[in-house]
Design a protein around this motif. Structure first.
Motif, PDB file in Angstrom:
ATOM      1  N   PRO A 148      37.351  41.482  44.318  1.00 30.26           N
ATOM      2  CA  PRO A 148      38.736  41.287  44.719  1.00 30.26           C
ATOM      3  C   PRO A 148      39.162  42.242  45.809  1.00 30.26           C
ATOM      4  O   PRO A 148      39.895  41.898  46.710  1.00 30.26           O
ATOM      5  CB  PRO A 148      39.534  41.537  43.445  1.00 30.26           C
ATOM      6  CG  PRO A 148      38.645  42.405  42.620  1.00 30.26           C
ATOM      7  CD  PRO A 148      37.246  42.006  42.950  1.00 30.26           C
ATOM      8  N   ALA A 149      38.700  43.487  45.787  1.00 34.85           N
ATOM      9  CA  ALA A 149      39.082  44.473  46.788  1.00 34.85           C
ATOM     10  C   ALA A 149      38.691  43.984  48.164  1.00 34.85           C
ATOM     11  O   ALA A 149      39.481  43.973  49.076  1.00 34.85           O
ATOM     12  CB  ALA A 149      38.417  45.800  46.473  1.00 34.85           C
ATOM     13  N   THR A 150      37.479  43.540  48.269  1.00 32.70           N
ATOM     14  CA  THR A 150      36.998  43.054  49.556  1.00 32.70           C
ATOM     15  C   THR A 150      37.822  41.870  50.034  1.00 32.70           C
ATOM     16  O   THR A 150      38.230  41.826  51.179  1.00 32.70           O
ATOM     17  CB  THR A 150      35.519  42.639  49.449  1.00 32.70           C
ATOM     18  OG1 THR A 150      34.805  43.690  48.835  1.00 32.70           O
ATOM     19  CG2 THR A 150      34.948  42.346  50.814  1.00 32.70           C
ATOM     20  N   ILE A 184      40.889  41.010  49.306  1.00 36.67           N
ATOM     21  CA  ILE A 184      42.259  41.343  49.677  1.00 36.67           C
ATOM     22  C   ILE A 184      42.301  42.134  50.961  1.00 36.67           C
ATOM     23  O   ILE A 184      43.070  41.843  51.850  1.00 36.67           O
ATOM     24  CB  ILE A 184      42.953  42.086  48.523  1.00 36.67           C
ATOM     25  CG1 ILE A 184      43.169  41.102  47.378  1.00 36.67           C
ATOM     26  CG2 ILE A 184      44.260  42.709  48.987  1.00 36.67           C
ATOM     27  CD1 ILE A 184      43.499  41.767  46.075  1.00 36.67           C
ATOM     28  N   ILE A 220      42.185  49.004  42.780  1.00 36.18           N
ATOM     29  CA  ILE A 220      41.681  48.604  44.092  1.00 36.18           C
ATOM     30  C   ILE A 220      41.867  49.714  45.105  1.00 36.18           C
ATOM     31  O   ILE A 220      40.957  50.039  45.848  1.00 36.18           O
ATOM     32  CB  ILE A 220      42.353  47.295  44.541  1.00 36.18           C
ATOM     33  CG1 ILE A 220      41.836  46.156  43.659  1.00 36.18           C
ATOM     34  CG2 ILE A 220      42.071  47.024  46.016  1.00 36.18           C
ATOM     35  CD1 ILE A 220      42.642  44.901  43.749  1.00 36.18           C
ATOM     36  N   GLY A 273      42.638  31.483  32.627  1.00 30.59           N
ATOM     37  CA  GLY A 273      43.534  32.169  33.574  1.00 30.59           C
ATOM     38  C   GLY A 273      42.995  32.021  34.967  1.00 30.59           C
ATOM     39  O   GLY A 273      41.849  31.638  35.183  1.00 30.59           O
ATOM     40  N   LEU A 287      38.615  38.315  36.659  1.00 31.54           N
ATOM     41  CA  LEU A 287      38.866  38.679  38.049  1.00 31.54           C
ATOM     42  C   LEU A 287      37.609  38.322  38.849  1.00 31.54           C
ATOM     43  O   LEU A 287      36.499  38.588  38.397  1.00 31.54           O
ATOM     44  CB  LEU A 287      39.134  40.182  38.117  1.00 31.54           C
ATOM     45  CG  LEU A 287      40.107  40.723  39.158  1.00 31.54           C
ATOM     46  CD1 LEU A 287      41.463  40.028  39.086  1.00 31.54           C
ATOM     47  CD2 LEU A 287      40.289  42.210  38.936  1.00 31.54           C
ATOM     48  N   PRO A 288      37.727  37.710  39.974  1.00 29.63           N
ATOM     49  CA  PRO A 288      36.547  37.384  40.781  1.00 29.63           C
ATOM     50  C   PRO A 288      35.747  38.664  41.069  1.00 29.63           C
ATOM     51  O   PRO A 288      36.325  39.747  41.055  1.00 29.63           O
ATOM     52  CB  PRO A 288      37.118  36.801  42.083  1.00 29.63           C
ATOM     53  CG  PRO A 288      38.522  36.422  41.774  1.00 29.63           C
ATOM     54  CD  PRO A 288      38.975  37.298  40.660  1.00 29.63           C
ATOM     55  N   MET A 338      42.176  32.541  27.528  1.00 32.11           N
ATOM     56  CA  MET A 338      43.154  32.717  28.615  1.00 32.11           C
ATOM     57  C   MET A 338      43.033  34.113  29.177  1.00 32.11           C
ATOM     58  O   MET A 338      43.039  35.101  28.451  1.00 32.11           O
ATOM     59  CB  MET A 338      44.544  32.489  27.986  1.00 32.11           C
ATOM     60  CG  MET A 338      45.692  32.717  28.919  1.00 32.11           C
ATOM     61  SD  MET A 338      47.060  31.645  28.424  1.00 32.11           S
ATOM     62  CE  MET A 338      47.410  32.190  26.749  1.00 32.11           C
ATOM     63  N   PHE A 351      41.422  39.905  53.950  1.00 30.13           N
ATOM     64  CA  PHE A 351      42.456  38.896  54.175  1.00 30.13           C
ATOM     65  C   PHE A 351      43.637  39.472  54.913  1.00 30.13           C
ATOM     66  O   PHE A 351      44.215  38.865  55.785  1.00 30.13           O
ATOM     67  CB  PHE A 351      42.884  38.330  52.814  1.00 30.13           C
ATOM     68  CG  PHE A 351      43.983  37.314  52.921  1.00 30.13           C
ATOM     69  CD1 PHE A 351      45.234  37.547  52.393  1.00 30.13           C
ATOM     70  CD2 PHE A 351      43.752  36.106  53.574  1.00 30.13           C
ATOM     71  CE1 PHE A 351      46.239  36.601  52.486  1.00 30.13           C
ATOM     72  CE2 PHE A 351      44.756  35.154  53.673  1.00 30.13           C
ATOM     73  CZ  PHE A 351      45.997  35.403  53.127  1.00 30.13           C
ATOM     74  N   MET A 410      38.797  30.794  29.582  1.00 26.43           N
ATOM     75  CA  MET A 410      38.887  32.255  29.781  1.00 26.43           C
ATOM     76  C   MET A 410      38.674  32.577  31.231  1.00 26.43           C
ATOM     77  O   MET A 410      37.710  32.144  31.858  1.00 26.43           O
ATOM     78  CB  MET A 410      37.803  32.896  28.911  1.00 26.43           C
ATOM     79  CG  MET A 410      37.614  34.355  29.096  1.00 26.43           C
ATOM     80  SD  MET A 410      37.033  35.098  27.546  1.00 26.43           S
ATOM     81  CE  MET A 410      35.489  34.245  27.249  1.00 26.43           C
ATOM     82  N   GLY A 411      39.573  33.333  31.825  1.00 24.98           N
ATOM     83  CA  GLY A 411      39.425  33.678  33.256  1.00 24.98           C
ATOM     84  C   GLY A 411      38.999  35.114  33.375  1.00 24.98           C
ATOM     85  O   GLY A 411      39.130  35.894  32.444  1.00 24.98           O
TER      86      GLY A 411
END
Lengths: 133, 133, 133
Positions: B8-10, B12, C12, A2, B4-5, C1, B15, B1-2
């Motif tokens: 992510p909060a930082t 987003i 978040i 993903g 969440l980095p 996946m 950005f 398999m992925g």
């Protein structure tokens, strides 16, 4: 395998828009030519126009004079009352004799500084659902 | 398999920083020793200092007196004008005779309450790109 | 996946809540029956109540008069001082003779418009940690 969808920021912010009051600010300077020593100028429609331009629907609007011998105030736009304010301010802080004021060295507007303190510098007005009250 | 980095909060929030006006507030009390019954004190540099400390670049600053016989106002810092304000306020709301005021039971500052109403309690000033106008 | 967890927005925003000052606004109109021509009404407890209802812990509260012959101001709630304000305003902007004012055609309240300019239209008060100062 993903991966993060292509525009997660956009999705999250728009989904939660109602939780998140995004604060805006808008500033505008209004300029007036005043041909007489004293004048009362109705600026209500210019303020309404600013509100529309700003897109602000809820919040506060500050309307203040930039010059220290000018006032922003809210009251009736009625010529009889304007005459009364003019005569009354002149009674409380007379323009003449100019020499009675120590400020009047190379100037003659000491009375205008005093008059402004009575009438006030600014108004702060509530904006609700994009109508100022 | 992925997955969440890690932050992510930082990602987003940074950005979208320009879409998101994060609101701050900052408060400071300023204290002054005033050796005379009436005094005019220029606090402009202390206010500029507060603005720097606050980090606010856009918004409103409220500067108000905490005592009810004091005023915050904006006008010329000119000694002739200060003398004129002093004499004028004394004419409109004389200190003496102290007994003319019903408030003056065990006090003698009724005139100061009246003078403060003329000069005002507060100013609200627009802050734009970190310079107050 | 892999896939995005079910409620990333919630995670978040709540994680970053302390970074993100969510701005609220609250508005209320207070109505008063005033049986005399001039009256001084202490509205401090109603304002405190509004603050509680609003849930605002940090910010500004604007309290303004809606009528142009009324004032909102902050000063001692002391009957002697109220008498002094009343007598002083009457001296600076006398009600009678009613005919001295051009505004008084079919009205008799020109003096009230003048008195209101001395006392002011509004106060803006700092709210900190849910106590107004």
């Amino acid at each position: 395998m993903g991966r993060l969808p292509p525009t997660p920021a956009t999705i999250i912010l728009s989904f939660r828009f109602d939780f998140l009051h995004i604060m805006k600010s808008y500033r505008k300077e209004l300029w007036f030519n005043v041909p007489t020593r004293v004048a009362f100028i109705n600026i209500t429609s210019q303020i309404d126009e600013c509100l529309d331009e700003s897109g602000v629907r809820e919040g506060l609007v500050l309307i203040n004079a930039m010059h220290i011998t000018a006032s922003v105030f809210i009251n009736d736009d009625e010529p009889g009352l304007h005459h009364d304010y003019d005569a009354w301010l002149e009674k409380l802080a007379p323009h003449a004799p100019v020499s009675q004021y120590r400020h009047n060295v190379g100037e003659d507007n000491a009375d205008a500084h005093l008059k402004r303190q009575i009438m006030g510098r600014e108004v702060v007005v509530a904006v609700t659902r994009s109508s100022s009250r």
